[in-house]
Write an enzyme that holds these catalytic residues in place. Structure first.
Site, PDB file in Angstrom:
ATOM      1  N   SER A  20      -6.269  22.301 -20.133  1.00 30.81           N
ATOM      2  CA  SER A  20      -6.141  20.844 -20.278  1.00 30.81           C
ATOM      3  C   SER A  20      -5.318  20.462 -21.500  1.00 30.81           C
ATOM      4  CB  SER A  20      -7.530  20.194 -20.365  1.00 30.81           C
ATOM      5  OG  SER A  20      -8.290  20.785 -21.401  1.00 30.81           O
ATOM      6  N   ASN A  52     -18.759  21.260 -25.096  1.00 34.73           N
ATOM      7  CA  ASN A  52     -19.286  20.212 -24.206  1.00 34.73           C
ATOM      8  C   ASN A  52     -19.639  18.937 -24.967  1.00 34.73           C
ATOM      9  OD1 ASN A  52     -18.977  22.212 -22.355  1.00 34.73           O
ATOM     10  ND2 ASN A  52     -21.161  22.540 -21.971  1.00 34.73           N
ATOM     11  N   HIS A  82      -6.174 -22.431   0.453  1.00 33.00           N
ATOM     12  CA  HIS A  82      -5.509 -21.857   1.642  1.00 33.00           C
ATOM     13  C   HIS A  82      -3.988 -21.926   1.511  1.00 33.00           C
ATOM     14  CE1 HIS A  82      -9.525 -22.313   3.489  1.00 33.00           C
ATOM     15  NE2 HIS A  82      -9.512 -23.506   2.898  1.00 33.00           N
ATOM     16  N   SER A 121      20.037  -7.176  -8.435  1.00 31.42           N
ATOM     17  CA  SER A 121      20.127  -6.269  -7.287  1.00 31.42           C
ATOM     18  C   SER A 121      21.447  -5.519  -7.371  1.00 31.42           C
ATOM     19  CB  SER A 121      20.067  -7.083  -5.997  1.00 31.42           C
ATOM     20  OG  SER A 121      20.639  -6.341  -4.942  1.00 31.42           O
ATOM     21  N   LYS A 136      21.043 -12.094  -7.005  1.00 32.37           N
ATOM     22  CA  LYS A 136      19.600 -11.934  -7.131  1.00 32.37           C
ATOM     23  C   LYS A 136      19.112 -11.875  -8.578  1.00 32.37           C
ATOM     24  CE  LYS A 136      16.854 -11.243  -4.337  1.00 32.37           C
ATOM     25  NZ  LYS A 136      16.610 -10.058  -3.511  1.00 32.37           N
ATOM     26  N   ASN A 175      15.353 -10.862  -9.752  1.00 36.38           N
ATOM     27  CA  ASN A 175      14.052 -10.461  -9.206  1.00 36.38           C
ATOM     28  C   ASN A 175      12.975 -10.391 -10.293  1.00 36.38           C
ATOM     29  OD1 ASN A 175      15.303 -10.102  -6.694  1.00 36.38           O
ATOM     30  ND2 ASN A 175      15.867  -7.992  -7.218  1.00 36.38           N
ATOM     31  N   GLU A 227       5.952  -8.092 -10.478  1.00 36.34           N
ATOM     32  CA  GLU A 227       5.753  -7.256  -9.287  1.00 36.34           C
ATOM     33  C   GLU A 227       5.158  -5.906  -9.675  1.00 36.34           C
ATOM     34  OE1 GLU A 227       9.231  -7.052  -6.641  1.00 36.34           O
ATOM     35  OE2 GLU A 227       9.743  -9.056  -7.330  1.00 36.34           O
ATOM     36  N   TYR A 284     -23.233  19.735 -17.995  1.00 32.84           N
ATOM     37  CA  TYR A 284     -21.769  19.731 -17.984  1.00 32.84           C
ATOM     38  C   TYR A 284     -21.214  20.592 -16.858  1.00 32.84           C
ATOM     39  CZ  TYR A 284     -16.921  20.498 -19.219  1.00 32.84           C
ATOM     40  OH  TYR A 284     -15.558  20.570 -19.163  1.00 32.84           O
ATOM     41  N   LYS A 338      -9.873  12.910 -17.936  1.00 37.57           N
ATOM     42  CA  LYS A 338      -8.975  12.430 -18.984  1.00 37.57           C
ATOM     43  C   LYS A 338      -7.715  11.761 -18.485  1.00 37.57           C
ATOM     44  CE  LYS A 338     -11.077  15.737 -21.840  1.00 37.57           C
ATOM     45  NZ  LYS A 338     -11.839  16.138 -20.617  1.00 37.57           N
TER      46      LYS A 338
END
Ligand code: ARG
Length: 472
Positions: free
Chosen positions: A31, A118, A164, A285, A291, A293, A298, A325, A333
């Site tokens: 890790s 641990n 709505h 774009s 464009k 954007n 987003e 453990y 992580k």
């Protein structure tokens, strides 16, 4: 990657084994490439542990001095990017411990007395997460401050409120933004509340059952700024519910910002045209030269998916684990780090982005003319003049139908036209007087909603003042 301490056994636990793991297994089980992010917390935890060991006479004063000297050097090496992280040493804990031993000898080998990886890793994560939460709370504060400024500038800017996605009733843009302030306030509460449960010390639980050394857990807790210790050793090393809570709070925060983003995107569409976003949050774009954007909102909407995914990942990671453990927990992580990174970056960007909202008040007002936004006000007017609400509702529905036929909005009717439109509802027409046009205006509608939590500009300003008084 160099093994700087090759004179030592390759593995901290190698004595029991007759054959080495394959390179693939080594990579699969290691890790260090991601948990090295907790190096600073690991060193902090180790120093507190060593100090306690020395105070309790478990290691000598010279050992403590050696450990402190070695750790200072290691911290510097890590800070400067000079530390040689080694896959053979699995994780951040063993990498640092091995380097310490290379630097200071036996004192380094004594550090792990009365401790296990641990309880060490559980401590490191909590220290790391506590820092992340503090940073997030500060960033929510920045976001709120900027949001309040935009809300204040638009406390009286009329726009349609929707249900709505149909025009419903007039609200102010400031009121609309203050809805997001309220969401962010609850988000901050959730993070602050989760922090209380993060801030408890697992160290001392050792592998799972505690330790036979005369340790002082309260001392370590105080040294590390924990509010209290975890009171069961099995629980302390194994549960990650505090991380799950953090991810849940993060998922809700992102969900709120995703909703906000969806609105920014919609408002910026030329078909709606309520706002414009500063160029620095948009991209063009590669094929369509015209464009602009709204990429940033987003992406916020999109990144909500990965934060939700991390929450599910951690819940799933935990659900089948027996006490205590299990190595499964090493998988906590990356989702946790990714969640914190995403929330922190999103808040930073958002705080800046909302200051770059250009409000197109005329377009908002024009939109109010397209959906009979003051129809409810007309019904309320009839009720205040004695008509039962259901009859008033029907009378106004007839007026709206007549307006539809004529192609106008309610305030454009003459008094006679308005009365004629309601003729089929007994008692309605005669209750309509000249003063009706006061309630049919957007300003009249807004001003009348003047209770706490309402959209009247004076109430929006009061809400902003209330919010400012709670912000530092
Ligand atoms: N790298 C491990 C983790 O992240 C540390 C604890 C390992 N403990 C063990 N007994 N293998 O959870």
């Amino acid at each position: 990657m160099t093994d700087t301490t090759s004179s030592q056994p390759a593995k901290a636990w190698s004595g029991r084994f007759t054959e080495p793991v394959s390179d693939l297994v080594k990579r699969y089980t290691a890790s260090v490439f991601f948990d090295q992010r907790m190096a600073r917390q690991d060193i902090r935890g180790s120093l507190a542990h060593a100090k306690m060991l020395a105070r309790q006479g478990i290691i000598g004063a010279q050992d403590l001095a050696d450990i402190e000297r070695g750790m200072a050097q290691i911290a510097g090496e890590i800070e400067r990017g000079e530390f040689a992280w080694n896959l053979d040493d699995e994780d951040v804990h063993l990498n640092i411990e091995k380097r310490l031993t290379a630097l200071v000898g036996d004192a380094g080998k004594r550090l792990h007395t009365g401790r296990s990886r641990n309880d060490q890793v559980a401590t490191d994560i909590r220290l790391w997460l506590r820092d992340a939460i503090d940073q997030i709370l500060a960033l929510i504060g920045d976001f709120q401050k900027n949001l309040l400024d935009v809300a204040e500038a638009n406390a009286a800017t009329a726009m349609p409120g929707f249900t709505h996605l149909q025009v419903a009733q007039p609200v102010t843009f400031g009121h609309h933004l203050m809805a997001y302030y309220e969401m962010s306030r609850r988000d901050a509460e959730r993070f602050a509340d989760a922090r209380r449960r993060v801030n408890r010390l697992p160290l001392g639980a050792a592998a799972l059952a505690g330790t036979s050394y005369p340790i002082d857990r309260e001392f370590v807790a105080r040294e590390l700024g924990f509010d209290e210790v975890c009171y069961n050793s099995l629980d302390a090393v194994s549960d990650r519910d505090f991380a799950i809570e953090f991810c849940a709070a993060s998922a809700l925060l992102m969900t709120h910002l995703s909703r906000f983003s969806e609105e920014l995107i919609m408002w910026m569409s030329p078909r709606v045209g309520f706002i414009d976003l500063a160029d620095r949050f948009c991209t063009g774009s590669s094929i369509m030269p015209q464009k602009k954007n709204p990429d940033v909102p987003e992406l916020v909407r999109g990144k909500t998916g990965r934060v939700n995914g991390s929450l599910i990942a951690l819940l799933t990671l935990m659900k089948g684990q027996p006490l205590a453990y299990n190595k499964d927990n090493q998988e906590d992580k990356e989702p946790l780090f990714d969640t914190a990174d995403t929330v922190i970056d999103t808040l930073r960007i958002y705080a800046d982005m909302i200051t770059g909202i250009r409000v197109k008040a005329d377009a908002m007002r024009d939109a109010l003319k397209q959906g009979y936004a003051t129809a409810t006000d007309l019904a309320d007017y009839l009720v205040k003049n004695g008509l039962p609400f259901r009859d008033a509702h029907e009378a106004v529905a007839l007026a709206v139908r007549a307006a539809d036929v004529k192609g106008c909005d309610l305030p454009q009717f003459s008094l006679d036209e308005l009365r004629a439109a309601m003729a089929h509802v007994p008692g309605a027409a005669e209750r309509v007087k000249d003063d009706v046009f006061g309630v049919l205006t957007v300003e009249g509608s807004l001003a009348s909603r003047k209770h706490v939590g309402g959209t009247a500009p004076e109430q929006v300003r009061a809400a902003i003042a209330r919010a400012r008084s709670t912000l530092a």
